[in-house]
Each structure stands twice: as structure tokens, then as C-alpha cells.
Design a protein around this motif. Sequence first.
Motif, PDB file in Angstrom:
ATOM      1  N   CYS A  81       2.422 -35.927   1.572  1.00 47.56           N
ATOM      2  CA  CYS A  81       2.529 -34.536   2.020  1.00 47.56           C
ATOM      3  C   CYS A  81       1.566 -34.335   3.189  1.00 47.56           C
ATOM      4  O   CYS A  81       0.510 -33.711   3.048  1.00 47.56           O
ATOM      5  CB  CYS A  81       2.195 -33.586   0.871  1.00 47.56           C
ATOM      6  SG  CYS A  81       2.318 -31.831   1.322  1.00 47.56           S
ATOM      7  N   SER A  82       1.930 -34.902   4.341  1.00 50.97           N
ATOM      8  CA  SER A  82       1.026 -34.884   5.481  1.00 50.97           C
ATOM      9  C   SER A  82       1.761 -34.805   6.807  1.00 50.97           C
ATOM     10  O   SER A  82       1.195 -35.097   7.861  1.00 50.97           O
ATOM     11  CB  SER A  82       0.139 -36.148   5.475  1.00 50.97           C
ATOM     12  OG  SER A  82       0.940 -37.334   5.480  1.00 50.97           O
ATOM     13  N   PHE A  83       3.019 -34.387   6.779  1.00 52.47           N
ATOM     14  CA  PHE A  83       3.835 -34.341   7.996  1.00 52.47           C
ATOM     15  C   PHE A  83       3.134 -33.544   9.100  1.00 52.47           C
ATOM     16  O   PHE A  83       3.125 -33.948  10.259  1.00 52.47           O
ATOM     17  CB  PHE A  83       5.202 -33.729   7.680  1.00 52.47           C
ATOM     18  CG  PHE A  83       6.069 -33.517   8.882  1.00 52.47           C
ATOM     19  CD1 PHE A  83       6.692 -34.582   9.511  1.00 52.47           C
ATOM     20  CD2 PHE A  83       6.268 -32.241   9.393  1.00 52.47           C
ATOM     21  CE1 PHE A  83       7.500 -34.386  10.633  1.00 52.47           C
ATOM     22  CE2 PHE A  83       7.073 -32.037  10.513  1.00 52.47           C
ATOM     23  CZ  PHE A  83       7.691 -33.110  11.136  1.00 52.47           C
ATOM     24  N   GLY A  84       2.553 -32.401   8.743  1.00 52.81           N
ATOM     25  CA  GLY A  84       1.836 -31.576   9.712  1.00 52.81           C
ATOM     26  C   GLY A  84       0.336 -31.766   9.637  1.00 52.81           C
ATOM     27  O   GLY A  84      -0.427 -30.838   9.910  1.00 52.81           O
ATOM     28  N   GLY A  85      -0.095 -32.976   9.295  1.00 45.90           N
ATOM     29  CA  GLY A  85      -1.508 -33.232   9.059  1.00 45.90           C
ATOM     30  C   GLY A  85      -2.312 -33.641  10.276  1.00 45.90           C
ATOM     31  O   GLY A  85      -3.457 -34.058  10.125  1.00 45.90           O
ATOM     32  N   GLY A 125       3.949 -36.614  11.514  1.00 43.95           N
ATOM     33  CA  GLY A 125       4.905 -35.904  12.347  1.00 43.95           C
ATOM     34  C   GLY A 125       4.339 -35.608  13.722  1.00 43.95           C
ATOM     35  O   GLY A 125       3.182 -35.919  14.017  1.00 43.95           O
ATOM     36  N   PRO A 126       5.131 -34.998  14.587  1.00 46.92           N
ATOM     37  CA  PRO A 126       4.676 -34.692  15.952  1.00 46.92           C
ATOM     38  C   PRO A 126       3.687 -33.532  15.964  1.00 46.92           C
ATOM     39  O   PRO A 126       3.571 -32.781  14.995  1.00 46.92           O
ATOM     40  CB  PRO A 126       5.970 -34.321  16.671  1.00 46.92           C
ATOM     41  CG  PRO A 126       6.833 -33.748  15.592  1.00 46.92           C
ATOM     42  CD  PRO A 126       6.515 -34.553  14.353  1.00 46.92           C
ATOM     43  N   THR A 127       2.993 -33.379  17.083  1.00 48.52           N
ATOM     44  CA  THR A 127       2.086 -32.236  17.240  1.00 48.52           C
ATOM     45  C   THR A 127       2.853 -31.001  17.705  1.00 48.52           C
ATOM     46  O   THR A 127       2.355 -29.888  17.564  1.00 48.52           O
ATOM     47  CB  THR A 127       0.980 -32.530  18.265  1.00 48.52           C
ATOM     48  OG1 THR A 127       1.567 -32.670  19.559  1.00 48.52           O
ATOM     49  CG2 THR A 127       0.217 -33.792  17.900  1.00 48.52           C
ATOM     50  N   THR A 152      10.467 -37.569  12.428  1.00 45.52           N
ATOM     51  CA  THR A 152      10.872 -36.408  13.215  1.00 45.52           C
ATOM     52  C   THR A 152      10.200 -36.418  14.587  1.00 45.52           C
ATOM     53  O   THR A 152       9.845 -35.378  15.140  1.00 45.52           O
ATOM     54  CB  THR A 152      10.567 -35.080  12.468  1.00 45.52           C
ATOM     55  OG1 THR A 152      10.831 -35.240  11.074  1.00 45.52           O
ATOM     56  CG2 THR A 152      11.447 -33.945  12.977  1.00 45.52           C
ATOM     57  N   MET A 153      10.002 -37.589  15.149  1.00 45.49           N
ATOM     58  CA  MET A 153       9.422 -37.683  16.487  1.00 45.49           C
ATOM     59  C   MET A 153      10.429 -37.157  17.505  1.00 45.49           C
ATOM     60  O   MET A 153      11.649 -37.287  17.320  1.00 45.49           O
ATOM     61  CB  MET A 153       9.020 -39.116  16.800  1.00 45.49           C
ATOM     62  CG  MET A 153       8.047 -39.741  15.784  1.00 45.49           C
ATOM     63  SD  MET A 153       6.572 -38.738  15.423  1.00 45.49           S
ATOM     64  CE  MET A 153       5.646 -38.908  16.938  1.00 45.49           C
ATOM     65  N   VAL A 158       6.809 -47.563  10.397  1.00 41.11           N
ATOM     66  CA  VAL A 158       8.226 -47.270  10.585  1.00 41.11           C
ATOM     67  C   VAL A 158       8.277 -46.054  11.493  1.00 41.11           C
ATOM     68  O   VAL A 158       7.383 -45.198  11.450  1.00 41.11           O
ATOM     69  CB  VAL A 158       8.902 -46.970   9.232  1.00 41.11           C
ATOM     70  CG1 VAL A 158      10.283 -46.348   9.420  1.00 41.11           C
ATOM     71  CG2 VAL A 158       8.979 -48.236   8.388  1.00 41.11           C
ATOM     72  N   ALA A 159       9.284 -45.941  12.334  1.00 42.18           N
ATOM     73  CA  ALA A 159       9.383 -44.794  13.232  1.00 42.18           C
ATOM     74  C   ALA A 159      10.804 -44.258  13.267  1.00 42.18           C
ATOM     75  O   ALA A 159      11.754 -45.013  13.522  1.00 42.18           O
ATOM     76  CB  ALA A 159       8.935 -45.170  14.651  1.00 42.18           C
ATOM     77  N   THR A 160      10.941 -42.972  12.998  1.00 39.78           N
ATOM     78  CA  THR A 160      12.252 -42.327  13.075  1.00 39.78           C
ATOM     79  C   THR A 160      12.131 -41.056  13.899  1.00 39.78           C
ATOM     80  O   THR A 160      11.125 -40.358  13.863  1.00 39.78           O
ATOM     81  CB  THR A 160      12.807 -41.979  11.677  1.00 39.78           C
ATOM     82  OG1 THR A 160      11.831 -41.220  10.936  1.00 39.78           O
ATOM     83  CG2 THR A 160      13.150 -43.246  10.906  1.00 39.78           C
TER      84      THR A 160
END
Length: 295
Positions: free
Chosen positions: A65-69, A112-114, A148-149, A170-172
Amino acid sequence: MPTLAERLAAPGTVILADGAMGTNLFALGLAPGTAPETWLDERPDAIAALHRSFVAAGSEVILTCSFGGNPPRLALWGAEGRAFALNRRAAELARAAADASLRPVLVAGSVGPTWQTGEAAEDAMAAIFFEQIAGLKQGGIDFVWLETMVSAAETRAAAMAAIAAGLSYVATASFDHRGLTPAGLAPAGFAAAFDGLARPPLAIGANCGDGPASALAIAGALPRPAGAALALKPNCGLPAPGPDGARHAIGPADLAAFAAAARAAGATLVGGCCGTTPGHVRAMREALDRRVACN
């Protein structure tokens, strides 16, 4: 426990990842517009329970749980100074759920992205992501999942940070029905973001977007670095308004059909994004297991 690289190298392997973090937490009471990472402090029990539910449903990889971390996203709620600690906590919760399983479960650090606009130096962007990834590493992740890059610059910077931390990744990216990210990046441009890096991604592909059909279309259009596997983790369609709030139209049976189609398209790492519940993952697990049994 075998590493992700070892698992991906096994003939005939399709590894099942988990589903959504944010939409499931919203269903459990997280207020709309609130960052899921706030519950690392307020409701770690709910995050831990969701991880366990995905493991019970058959996930072999769970995302933290760190997508927006990253610090710029955490700054939106005044937590930019706690990036390392929050990411470490996110990893610890996922690690505990994985280690409690009777079968091997890998933990991926979600990055995730900034979503910042404007130009920034590559090294400065990499430093932003490195702080997040360092916290995830200390918390016990097995590898990094850049998800979500939307731009080549941030993708490359985040990959550099993972490499600097000594972790595989891994990159998606998030592609729509036109085959473009929100920043206008095409599949070939996304793949080119990794050119010349000291360590290529273990897998690249698509996540989120506007559903399984777009993800499967990307599977045929995405160049991959030598040796990189294909990862597909789409959402359950775009949310549509309903009497009980926005809902994703794609149910478990449809996502199970996607899992089978993704295997046929060459994907060896599959899962679901927004709207994907443990019930969806269980249906995907059954679909993948049926194929193995038939073989």
C-alpha cells in the motif's frame, strides 16, 4: 523461496498477482479523496486483512500500500517527511501476510508516478524515488513494481532508483484504448525508457488503463527488452456512476476470461487493478489452474 526471476524463467509459468488496493479500501470506508497511505497509520488492520484476502484467493505476488508513497504525493497531506517510515510500514504489512502463507508469496513494492508537471533533472527524480524504495526495502519487499507510469522520464528515474537500491523491478504503464498514457507516451517510448540501464526490468507491460481489452492490445504492441517478461494488470473497466456510487462493470467471470487470454497472449505475470476484489482474483486463479490441469 524462489525469486521472481527464477519463477519467470520456469517453463509454462503464469504468476498471479493481486487486485486493487485503493478501490477495496474505499469500499471498507476510506473517505473519497483520501490517500490510501493514510490508513498505514489509521487502519493498518484493514490493509493487512486485504493482503491476507488476496493471498487466500490465490495471489502469488502482493503489492504494498505505497502507490502514492513518494514525497511529492505525500506532501498533499503533509507527510512528505515520513516517506521512508510509511513505505517501510507498508512493506512490513505485506511481508507479514506473505510470510503467514503456507505457499510462497512474493512482495512487490508499489511505486507510482509523482504526477508532477514540468522538467526535472533525472538524478533529482531518481532521488525522490530512492527514498521511497529504500523504505520499502527495509520493510522486506522482494522486488519493486513501478505501476501506472505515464512518462518516460519518471519511468527511467524510478528504474534507476530501484537499481541503486539493489533491487530487481517490474514496470507497467497505464495505456488507454488509443495505446497512449495520459502523458501521450506510446508503448515503444515506454520500452525505450530502459535503454542503457545497468539492469533491465524483469517484466514490462500495462496496468490500470481502461480495461482488459486495452491491456491485451498493448501485449501485441509493446517491444520488450531482451529477456523481459510480459506483465498485464488491468482494471475492471472504467468506473460508471450508479445508485450506490461508482462501480466497475467487469465481474469475476470476465476477469477470469482475461487471465486465460493474457496467458495466450504471452503474459507470465497477470493480475487486476482498480475494481479488482479478492473474488475477481479467486476466479482468475481458478481459470489459470484449469488450464494447467488440462495440460
